[in-house]
Each structure stands twice: as C-alpha cells, then as structure tokens.
Design an enzyme around this catalytic site. Structure first.
Site, PDB file in Angstrom:
ATOM      1  N   ASP A 100      13.714  19.130  -4.637  1.00  0.00           N
ATOM      2  CA  ASP A 100      13.287  20.428  -4.126  1.00  0.00           C
ATOM      3  C   ASP A 100      11.882  20.264  -3.556  1.00  0.00           C
ATOM      4  O   ASP A 100      10.982  19.772  -4.245  1.00  0.00           O
ATOM      5  CB  ASP A 100      13.287  21.447  -5.270  1.00  0.00           C
ATOM      6  N   ASP A 122      15.643  25.787   7.629  1.00  0.00           N
ATOM      7  CA  ASP A 122      16.322  27.050   7.335  1.00  0.00           C
ATOM      8  C   ASP A 122      15.356  28.204   7.603  1.00  0.00           C
ATOM      9  O   ASP A 122      14.253  28.242   7.055  1.00  0.00           O
ATOM     10  CB  ASP A 122      16.745  27.063   5.865  1.00  0.00           C
ATOM     11  N   THR A 197      16.681  15.365  17.182  1.00  0.00           N
ATOM     12  CA  THR A 197      17.580  15.481  16.039  1.00  0.00           C
ATOM     13  C   THR A 197      18.953  15.918  16.544  1.00  0.00           C
ATOM     14  O   THR A 197      19.122  16.300  17.709  1.00  0.00           O
ATOM     15  CB  THR A 197      17.068  16.526  15.028  1.00  0.00           C
ATOM     16  N   GLU A 198      19.936  15.895  15.661  1.00  0.00           N
ATOM     17  CA  GLU A 198      21.276  16.353  16.039  1.00  0.00           C
ATOM     18  C   GLU A 198      21.256  17.826  16.438  1.00  0.00           C
ATOM     19  O   GLU A 198      21.894  18.226  17.419  1.00  0.00           O
ATOM     20  CB  GLU A 198      22.248  16.124  14.876  1.00  0.00           C
ATOM     21  N   TYR A 199      20.526  18.636  15.677  1.00  0.00           N
ATOM     22  CA  TYR A 199      20.432  20.053  16.011  1.00  0.00           C
ATOM     23  C   TYR A 199      19.731  20.243  17.353  1.00  0.00           C
ATOM     24  O   TYR A 199      20.106  21.102  18.153  1.00  0.00           O
ATOM     25  CB  TYR A 199      19.680  20.823  14.925  1.00  0.00           C
TER      26      TYR A 199
END
Length: 217
Positions: A100, A122, A197-199
């Site tokens: 975390d 996020d 990045t992939e995103y």
C-alpha cells in the site's frame, strides 16, 4: 469496476524472484538490493509493469522499483518478467513489490528515492476520497519523506479534473511546479524521452489529450 481476483496470485507474488519480500527490512539499504549502486526511481501504482520494464531496459544506469497494491495486477507483470527472463532478458535493475503506497515512509528512508512516477492513477472521483488520490497533499507529504534533495515526482493522466486537482495540491503543499502541459503529445519539450504506458497509448489513440506535470518538494 471491481478488480477480478485471480486464484493463486498471492502465492505467485510471494514466490517470485522478481518481487521484494518484507520491504520494510530494506529501508535505508535499498542499494544492496541491486547488483549496482545507482539512482533509485519508483513507480507507484505500476499496473502491469510495462512502463517500468521499458524504462529499465532503456536506462540500465538507474535502479527501479515498481509498487502495486493488488496481487492479481502484479501477477500480470510477473508473468511478463518471466517471459522476458525465458528469452534471456533479466533486467537486473528492476524489482516489484506488493504494498500500500500509504506505507512508503516505512519502506524507504529519507533521501533514498530520486524520482517517483505516477502514471494514470486512480482518480477517486468522489470528493470524500480526495485523500486517496496519489497526488493529494497527504501523499505529497509522504513523498517528501523519501525523496532526495532535488528529487522529483512525474505525473501523467488523461483525467483533466484530476490534473487540475493535482496542480492545486502541488501549490497548497508548498511544492515547486517545474513543468506542466495539458497536451503532452503536442509539447515537443516535454515529449523528449517520453516512454508511453499502455493506458497512454490507449487514451491518446482515442484522441484524449495527455496531461503531465513535474514537481519537487
């Protein structure tokens, strides 16, 4: 959307030679985790890990640690690492760990991290969840506790609301905004050396402008 749990993911993460176990024990001695003592860069919320694998390949003179909170997501990165290793590419300057991000100061010592990457984090869109955003002032304070003097945070997103929030948090936290753009792929200066990045590939192909900022305490 609820993350789909993959059976066996937790055990795979625990058993993988590419993951750091008990990272708290590395605090202050992260250099010893790698074959060479080099600058340390981390990615918080690394997802499937492609960005860091590309970075580790391009920059063997830098050590990298990818941080992911979910076993089932981290598993995908481990599977890719295993494929690379089977093909003879071991990337000795890259490790992953499941943790975390709120515990970063318990894992890294002050001045131990040179750069932090936050890629398409996020957005936690509800106002009551603002403290969970990785660019909130609460997280910026955590980063202050681990960055070297002159160390920086790089943040990319296609979410304009999150980016505007982040710009305000940088200001309110007393950090220095070194550079920012609301359309990275049309900003020649900030695109220099950019690794997608992939995103980033997905969203930019849809015509979404990519925002980026670089800041330091």
């Amino acid at each position: 959307m609820r993350l789909r749990n993959i059976p066996g993911a937790k055990d795979a993460v625990l058993e993988s030679p590419f993951t750091i176990q008990e990272p708290e024990a590395r605090k202050g001695v992260w250099a010893a985790a790698f074959p060479k003592k080099q600058p340390l860069h981390i990615e918080v919320g690394m997802g499937k890990g492609r960005f860091l694998m590309d970075m580790a390949r391009l920059h063997p003179e830098i050590n990298y640690v990818g941080i992911e909170m979910y076993d089932s997501v981290l598993l995908r990165a481990l599977q890719k690492r295993e494929e690379l290793a089977a093909a003879g590419e071991t990337l000795p300057n890259l490790y992953f760990m499941r943790m975390d991000a709120r515990n970063l100061p318990e894992v890294f010592d002050r001045g131990e991290v040179d750069r932090i990457y936050l890629n398409f984090s996020d957005p936690w869109p509800k106002a009551r969840h603002a403290k969970r955003r990785l660019t909130s002032r609460e997280f910026l304070e955590r980063y202050t506790k681990i960055l070297t003097e002159g160390g920086v945070v790089e943040f990319k997103t296609d979410n304009r609301d999150l980016f505007d929030f982040s710009l305000e948090e940088v200001k309110e936290a007393g950090w220095t905004l070194l550079a920012h753009t609301f359309d990275l792929h049309h900003d020649d200066a900030m695109m220099e050396g950019n690794v997608m990045t992939e995103y980033e590939e997905k969203f930019s192909s849809m015509g979404n402008p990519i925002c980026k900022l670089i800041c330091r305490p």
